[in-house]
Design a protein around this motif. Sequence first.
Motif, mmCIF file in Angstrom:
data_model
loop_
_atom_site.group_PDB
_atom_site.id
_atom_site.type_symbol
_atom_site.label_atom_id
_atom_site.label_comp_id
_atom_site.label_asym_id
_atom_site.label_seq_id
_atom_site.Cartn_x
_atom_site.Cartn_y
_atom_site.Cartn_z
ATOM 1 N N GLY A 41 -7.758 -1.214 -12.455
ATOM 2 C CA GLY A 41 -6.617 -1.252 -11.531
ATOM 3 C C GLY A 41 -7.081 -1.342 -10.088
ATOM 4 N N LEU A 42 -6.255 -1.958 -9.241
ATOM 5 C CA LEU A 42 -6.604 -2.130 -7.827
ATOM 6 C C LEU A 42 -6.846 -0.794 -7.142
ATOM 7 N N HIS A 43 -5.979 0.181 -7.422
ATOM 8 C CA HIS A 43 -6.122 1.485 -6.764
ATOM 9 C C HIS A 43 -7.454 2.133 -7.142
ATOM 10 N N ASP A 44 -7.766 2.104 -8.447
ATOM 11 C CA ASP A 44 -9.025 2.698 -8.904
ATOM 12 C C ASP A 44 -10.225 1.990 -8.283
ATOM 13 N N ARG A 96 -10.349 0.171 -5.386
ATOM 14 C CA ARG A 96 -10.473 0.355 -3.929
ATOM 15 C C ARG A 96 -10.801 1.794 -3.554
ATOM 16 N N SER A 97 -10.301 2.740 -4.357
ATOM 17 C CA SER A 97 -10.591 4.132 -4.008
ATOM 18 C C SER A 97 -12.017 4.523 -4.399
ATOM 19 N N SER A 98 -12.723 3.619 -5.095
ATOM 20 C CA SER A 98 -14.110 3.947 -5.438
ATOM 21 C C SER A 98 -15.091 3.520 -4.338
#
Length: 242
Positions: free
Chosen positions: A68-71, A73-75
Motif C-alpha cells: 500500500g502507498l501509505h505503508d 511512504r511511511s517506511s
Amino acid sequence: MCMLQIRYQPNSPLVLQGISCVFEGGHKIGIVGRTGSGKTTLISALFRLVEPTEGRIIIDDLDITSIGLHDLRSSFGIIPQEPTLFSGSVRYNLDPLSEHSDHELWKVLEKCQLREAIQDKKEGLDSLVVQDGSNWSLGQRQLFCLGRALLKRRKILVLDEATASIDNATDTIIQKTIREEFEDCTVITVAHRIPTVIDCTMVLVMKDGKVMEYDKPTKLMNEPASLFAQLVNEYWSQHKAS
C-alpha cells in the motif's frame, strides 16, 4: 532484468530511459546531474508518485508496487527541498501523532541545534508555527524536517535537494547530523550542491534519463573525462565566480 522506464503520459517520451542499479543497505548514495537529467523522477518513482512504464523497484526483496502507498511512504524518512510545516505547535510539527515524550523531542531539538531557539520562546514546545512555517527562518524550517526524520528513525532516508536553498551553516548542521545519526541507514541524497555528495559511498550520475556513471566519488573525481568530475569543476568555477 527489466530496466526501469518512466513516462508521464501514455504517448509522451520516456523521462527515465532504462535505469538499472543496486543501492546497498547502509550505503550513502548521491544522485547528481544537470537540471532535467531525471533525478527528481527517480525519487518520485521511489515514493510511487509516478508508476513505472517498464521495470520494477525492489526494496528488501519486495516489489514496491505490491504494498500500500501509505505503508511504502511511511517506511521512508524524507527531508524535502521545500520544508513542509503545518499550522499548530512546535510539538505537533515534530510529532503529529504524539508518539514521543517531551524528553525525546528536546533531545532531537538539541541534535538539530534548535533547542535554544525554542527554549527562548515562552511557550517552549507549545510555541506557534503558522501555516507553512513562515514565522520561522527557512533554515529553521529545514531543521524541523530533520528533527522529524530523527524521531521517525527509518532505515531509508531521502534528501531531495534538501540543502538547495539554505545557507551554508544550516547545510553543515544537516550534513553533520545525518552522518552521525543515520550512520547505519541507507541515505539517498539528490544533490544540488555537489560537495554534499563527495563523502557518499557511491555517486549515481544521470543525464537525459540515463545512468552515465555509478561509482565511488573519489574514483570518478580522478577520471578527468568523467561527467562527475565535470560537474564538480563546474560547481567550483561557478562558486568562485559568485
